[in-house]
Design a protein around this motif. Structure first.
Motif, short mmCIF file in Angstrom:
data_model
loop_
_atom_site.label_atom_id
_atom_site.label_comp_id
_atom_site.label_asym_id
_atom_site.label_seq_id
_atom_site.Cartn_x
_atom_site.Cartn_y
_atom_site.Cartn_z
N GLY A 113 0.82 -1.20 0.00
CA GLY A 113 0.00 0.00 0.00
C GLY A 113 0.86 1.25 0.00
N SER A 114 0.45 2.21 -0.80
CA SER A 114 1.14 3.49 -0.84
C SER A 114 0.22 4.48 -1.53
CB SER A 114 2.45 3.38 -1.63
OG SER A 114 2.98 4.67 -1.88
N ARG A 115 -0.31 5.39 -0.74
CA ARG A 115 -1.27 6.32 -1.31
C ARG A 115 -0.63 7.15 -2.42
NH1 ARG A 115 -4.68 10.82 1.12
NH2 ARG A 115 -3.02 11.05 2.65
N ARG A 116 0.62 7.60 -2.20
CA ARG A 116 1.22 8.48 -3.20
C ARG A 116 1.49 7.72 -4.50
NH1 ARG A 116 6.93 8.15 -3.45
NH2 ARG A 116 7.77 6.82 -1.81
N ARG A 117 1.62 6.39 -4.43
CA ARG A 117 1.84 5.61 -5.65
C ARG A 117 0.55 5.07 -6.23
NH1 ARG A 117 6.67 2.78 -2.52
NH2 ARG A 117 8.42 4.03 -3.26
N GLY A 118 -0.57 5.36 -5.60
CA GLY A 118 -1.84 4.84 -6.10
C GLY A 118 -2.03 3.35 -5.85
N VAL A 119 -1.24 2.79 -4.95
CA VAL A 119 -1.38 1.37 -4.61
C VAL A 119 -2.24 1.27 -3.36
CG1 VAL A 119 -0.18 -0.75 -4.00
CG2 VAL A 119 0.85 0.83 -5.65
N ILE A 120 -3.43 0.72 -3.52
CA ILE A 120 -4.40 0.68 -2.42
C ILE A 120 -4.04 -0.44 -1.47
CG2 ILE A 120 -6.85 0.57 -1.84
CD1 ILE A 120 -6.03 2.89 -3.80
N ILE A 121 -3.87 -0.12 -0.21
CA ILE A 121 -3.40 -1.11 0.77
C ILE A 121 -4.26 -2.37 0.74
CG2 ILE A 121 -4.73 -0.02 2.64
CD1 ILE A 121 -1.27 -1.60 3.11
N GLY A 122 -3.61 -3.51 0.68
CA GLY A 122 -4.31 -4.79 0.65
C GLY A 122 -4.60 -5.31 2.04
N SER A 123 -5.31 -6.42 2.08
CA SER A 123 -5.49 -7.15 3.33
C SER A 123 -5.27 -8.61 2.97
CB SER A 123 -6.89 -6.93 3.91
OG SER A 123 -7.85 -7.57 3.10
N SER A 124 -5.38 -9.48 3.95
CA SER A 124 -5.03 -10.88 3.66
C SER A 124 -6.23 -11.76 3.37
CB SER A 124 -4.23 -11.45 4.82
OG SER A 124 -3.03 -10.72 4.99
N THR A 125 -7.45 -11.20 3.39
CA THR A 125 -8.57 -12.04 2.97
C THR A 125 -8.60 -12.06 1.45
OG1 THR A 125 -10.16 -10.22 3.06
CG2 THR A 125 -9.91 -11.53 5.05
N VAL A 126 -9.24 -13.06 0.90
CA VAL A 126 -9.13 -13.31 -0.54
C VAL A 126 -10.33 -12.72 -1.29
CG1 VAL A 126 -9.12 -15.12 -2.29
CG2 VAL A 126 -7.68 -15.33 -0.26
N GLY A 127 -10.06 -11.77 -2.15
CA GLY A 127 -11.09 -11.26 -3.06
C GLY A 127 -11.76 -9.94 -2.73
N PRO A 128 -11.62 -9.38 -1.52
CA PRO A 128 -12.39 -8.17 -1.22
C PRO A 128 -11.97 -6.98 -2.07
CG PRO A 128 -10.77 -8.51 0.49
CD PRO A 128 -10.76 -9.75 -0.37
N GLN A 129 -10.76 -7.05 -2.63
CA GLN A 129 -10.29 -5.92 -3.45
C GLN A 129 -11.04 -5.85 -4.78
OE1 GLN A 129 -8.72 -8.79 -3.02
NE2 GLN A 129 -7.32 -9.32 -4.67
N ILE A 130 -11.72 -6.93 -5.15
CA ILE A 130 -12.34 -6.95 -6.49
C ILE A 130 -13.53 -5.98 -6.57
CG2 ILE A 130 -13.36 -8.42 -8.27
CD1 ILE A 130 -11.67 -10.76 -7.10
N PRO A 131 -14.53 -6.06 -5.69
CA PRO A 131 -15.59 -5.05 -5.75
C PRO A 131 -15.12 -3.67 -5.31
CG PRO A 131 -15.94 -6.50 -3.87
CD PRO A 131 -14.81 -7.10 -4.67
N LYS A 132 -14.09 -3.61 -4.46
CA LYS A 132 -13.54 -2.31 -4.09
C LYS A 132 -12.99 -1.60 -5.33
CE LYS A 132 -11.06 -2.59 -0.46
NZ LYS A 132 -9.88 -2.90 0.36
N ALA A 133 -12.34 -2.37 -6.19
CA ALA A 133 -11.81 -1.79 -7.43
C ALA A 133 -12.94 -1.25 -8.30
CB ALA A 133 -11.01 -2.84 -8.19
N ALA A 134 -14.09 -1.93 -8.26
CA ALA A 134 -15.23 -1.42 -9.02
C ALA A 134 -15.64 -0.05 -8.50
CB ALA A 134 -16.40 -2.40 -8.94
N GLY A 135 -15.63 0.12 -7.19
CA GLY A 135 -15.98 1.41 -6.59
C GLY A 135 -14.95 2.48 -6.91
N ILE A 136 -13.67 2.11 -6.86
CA ILE A 136 -12.62 3.06 -7.25
C ILE A 136 -12.82 3.44 -8.71
CG2 ILE A 136 -10.13 3.29 -7.66
CD1 ILE A 136 -9.76 1.44 -5.16
N GLY A 137 -13.13 2.43 -9.53
CA GLY A 137 -13.37 2.70 -10.96
C GLY A 137 -14.54 3.64 -11.16
N LEU A 138 -15.58 3.47 -10.34
CA LEU A 138 -16.74 4.37 -10.46
C LEU A 138 -16.31 5.81 -10.15
CD1 LEU A 138 -19.82 4.61 -10.90
CD2 LEU A 138 -20.08 4.32 -8.41
N GLY A 139 -15.53 5.96 -9.10
CA GLY A 139 -15.04 7.30 -8.75
C GLY A 139 -14.17 7.88 -9.86
N LEU A 140 -13.32 7.06 -10.45
CA LEU A 140 -12.45 7.54 -11.54
C LEU A 140 -13.28 7.91 -12.76
CD1 LEU A 140 -9.53 4.94 -11.21
CD2 LEU A 140 -9.48 7.36 -10.55
N LYS A 141 -14.33 7.13 -12.99
CA LYS A 141 -15.21 7.46 -14.12
C LYS A 141 -15.87 8.82 -13.89
CE LYS A 141 -19.65 5.98 -15.95
NZ LYS A 141 -20.78 5.06 -15.75
#
Lengths: 332, 328
Positions: A113-141
């Motif tokens: 994770g690094s906010r200045r690099r645009g790397v969104i901090i991960g966690s160790s559960t499997v898959g939660p980043q996938i719908p989160k990315a959809a939300g980030i994508g919505l914001g970017l859109k």
């Protein structure tokens, strides 16, 4: 075979390809060193990118670190390096030191994770980043600046409901997201036939009405081409894509796992012969972009880099126990 | 000032905050075209458009995950979970992702968002539209948990929740959505700070600490006991995490007797935490055991009116509990 013309047609320069190759070799050298340190009892726990490095470096090479967002997963060491993390930083994380830039030694290594690099901090559960990315994508859109969100995961994560929810949402709203599955066919000890029904991961894209492609994860140029096309679509407002890179897991799931206990020795021996790094090296040599001497120079420089990264991390201070309660809330 | 029900106050808070801050947006199932199953978001989509008031797929995990993604991009999302009972599919996103992102990134990332959900029973909702879920979320460092019981508190606390830099679980007692009206201020004059309890009835004999729908019932019980000469002091916590320990301690030190009154299952309910903290902190002031008056330990509130009433603590039962305590 990729010709120079093919490579240039992708918009890739020799410098970019060599930078990616160096990233790949850096990830491998780091991995080798961290395994030694783990076996020597110096560091606690490692997840290895071994076999995934070329696919990861190719994917990030086709994107724009500094502009795009990256939701990486725990095997993405080469991707993290390609996003700008240094060997020293990843070694600080391996030693759980205070100066680990991702989490200050709070998370196990691989949660980048690094906010200045645009790397969104991960966690160790499997898959939660996938719908989160959809939300980030919505914001970017909504922002409409042409940036996209890249999200990666293994094939095991595609069994999670979050995989479906994320792709469904991103497809409904044409979010600029590149879904990148690193399919190494094993989720710890569970093989793909017990994990993924049907024709495979990429085939599922059809259900969401988005492109789904399978690429050979040891072919740098093929992965680059697939991700560049997905990125072009995303930036143009045409929505998400799903890419399934077929890779090999050349190491056990983690240092706490021994895949020899559940995998066929013959298959492991055969896969060991298909390391993607020599394949990439050979491609670059064929293009006339890399000589044996240059390869030796790169690897020797990396050995020195890893030596000093290790020394720095070994000598670096642990987090101060008095900081245990910091950053639970914004005011603390 | 205008007379508002609790659900109208929620809607006003959302509209005012969306008007004030273009980053504020609303998402959830049926929040757009329909305006929410309880009409908490009625009219907002027509006013602010289909992006800022977005109907999502019926999938709670992604509602929360998308809200988090938007928060990471600098927006201020307010996600609605249609019933608190349905927050569990989003539990991993709430607990492992949203609540822990600041801690696990060592302060590099934050996640300012609000998750609203109607909570509690008494509306013939049966097992899956009546649950009290606050204890699950109060257990989680990184979350704030708010549970108002009046229109003015609902508006003021929701406005503060939207402006808070941390994730807030905002639970709305659905039985009180239209139970009454009161004057509610507009704009910043309506703001209420998170973490402050309200002393809603003074009394010298027994302290009753409560929140949500049972505030109403506890006040009924207190009025009844007044006729018997027992004076009950009633504290409405309003915010459960962080909760206002000092106000509660002050009251208990005056009365020497305290009951925590809550609708959720008794065992491990949030009231159990309140009881434990008070027992530790003011043992020397106590003239009677710290007592819980709570919902029974059955899985959830049944649909049958007879069983629903048997579940929900009423004024008789709360008065009986407080009377016992006063006479201890």
């Amino acid at each position: 075979m990729t010709t120079t013309a093919d490579a240039l047609a992708l918009g890739l320069s020799r410098d970019q390809a060599l930078a990616a190759y160096t990233t790949v070799c850096r990830a491998r050298a780091l991995d080798d060193r961290r395994f030694l340190l783990n076996r020597a009892g110096a560091i606690a726990f490692i997840i290895s990118p071994r076999g995934h490095e070329v696919a990861q470096a190719a994917a990030i090479a086709a994107l724009q670190p500094g502009r795009d967002r990256f939701c990486l997963y725990y095997r993405d060491f080469a991707a993290a390096l390609a996003c700008g993390f240094t060997s020293a930083e990843l070694m600080l994380s391996a030693f759980a030191r205070a100066d680990d830039p991702s989490s200050g030694g709070r998370q196990t290594p691989g949660n980048f994770g690094s906010r200045r690099r645009g790397v969104i901090i991960g966690s160790s559960t499997v898959g939660p980043q996938i719908p989160k990315a959809a939300g980030i994508g919505l914001g970017l859109k909504w922002k409409g600046e042409g940036a996209l969100c890249y999200v990666s995961f293994g094939e095991g994560a595609t069994s999670q409901g979050d995989f479906h929810e994320g792709l469904n949402f991103a497809a409904i709203h044409s979010c600029p997201v590149v879904f990148f599955c690193e399919n190494n066919h094993w989720a710890i000890s569970v093989p793909q036939p017990l994990q993924v029904a049907g024709a495979g991961v990429a085939a599922r894209a059809a259900a969401y009405g988005i492109p789904g492609v399978v690429v050979a994860g040891d072919d740098f140029f093929a992965v680059y081409r697939a991700v560049a096309e997905a990125a072009r679509r995303a930036r143009a407002g045409d929505g998400p894509s799903l890419i399934e890179a077929q890779v090999l897991r050349l190491q056990s799931h983690s240092t706490d796992d021994d895949q020899r206990s559940y995998r066929d020795p013959g298959e492991l021996a055969a896969e060991a012969e298909h390391d993607p790094i020599p394949v990439f090296q050979h491609q670059l040599e064929e293009l006339g972009w890399l000589s044996e001497a240059e390869d030796r120079r790169i690897r020797a420089a990396l050995e020195e880099e890893i030596d000093s990264a290790t020394a720095l991390a070994e000598a670096a201070p642990d987090p101060d126990p008095s900081t245990l309660s910091r950053h639970v809330y914004a005011d603390g | 000032m205008a007379e508002r029900t609790l659900v109208q106050a929620v809607r006003d808070a959302l509209a005012e905050e969306m008007e004030r801050d273009p980053r504020v947006c609303v998402l959830g199932e049926d929040v757009g075209l329909k305006g929410g199953v309880f009409k908490a978001t009625e009219g907002l989509q027509a006013r602010f458009g289909p992006e800022r008031v977005m109907d999502t797929p019926l999938a709670e995990s992604s509602i929360v995950a998308v809200a988090q993604g938007l928060a990471l991009e600098g927006y201020r999302p307010v996600a609605e979970i249609q019933f608190a009972d349905y927050s569990f599919p989003a539990f991993n996103q709430i607990v492992n992702e949203v609540a822990r992102i600041r801690y696990r990134s060592n302060g590099d990332f934050g996640c300012p968002l609000v998750i609203r959900a109607p909570t509690g029973g008494g509306v013939r909702g049966g097992l899956y539209h009546s649950q009290s879920v606050e204890a699950f979320y109060c257990h989680v460092p990184g979350l704030k948990v708010v549970l108002p019981s009046t229109p003015a508190d609902a508006k003021g606390l929701l406005k503060s929740a939207v402006r808070d830099p941390d994730p807030v679980i905002f639970l709305e007692p659905k039985k009180l959505y239209r139970a009454g009206r009161e004057e509610v201020a507009e704009g910043d004059g309506a703001l209420r700070r998170l973490g402050e309890a309200a002393l809603v009835r003074a009394g010298r004999d027994v302290t009753a600490i409560t929140y949500g729908y049972l505030r109403v019932v506890t006040l009924q019980a207190a009025a009844r006991l007044q006729e018997e000469g027992i004076e009950v002091e009633v504290v409405d916590l309003r915010t459960l995490r962080p909760w206002d320990v000092e106000t509660c301690l002050g009251s208990v030190r005056r009365t020497g007797r305290v009951a925590v009154v809550y609708e959720a299952n008794r065992t491990g309910g949030f009231g159990a935490e309140v009881a434990a903290e008070l027992a530790e902190r003011c043992f020397e002031s106590l003239d009677a055991p710290v007592t819980r008056l709570a919902g029974p330990d059955v899985p959830a509130m049944p649909f049958s009116p007879a069983l629903e009433q048997a579940f929900l603590p009423d004024a008789d039962r709360i008065a009986a509990g407080l009377r016992r305590l006063a006479r201890f």
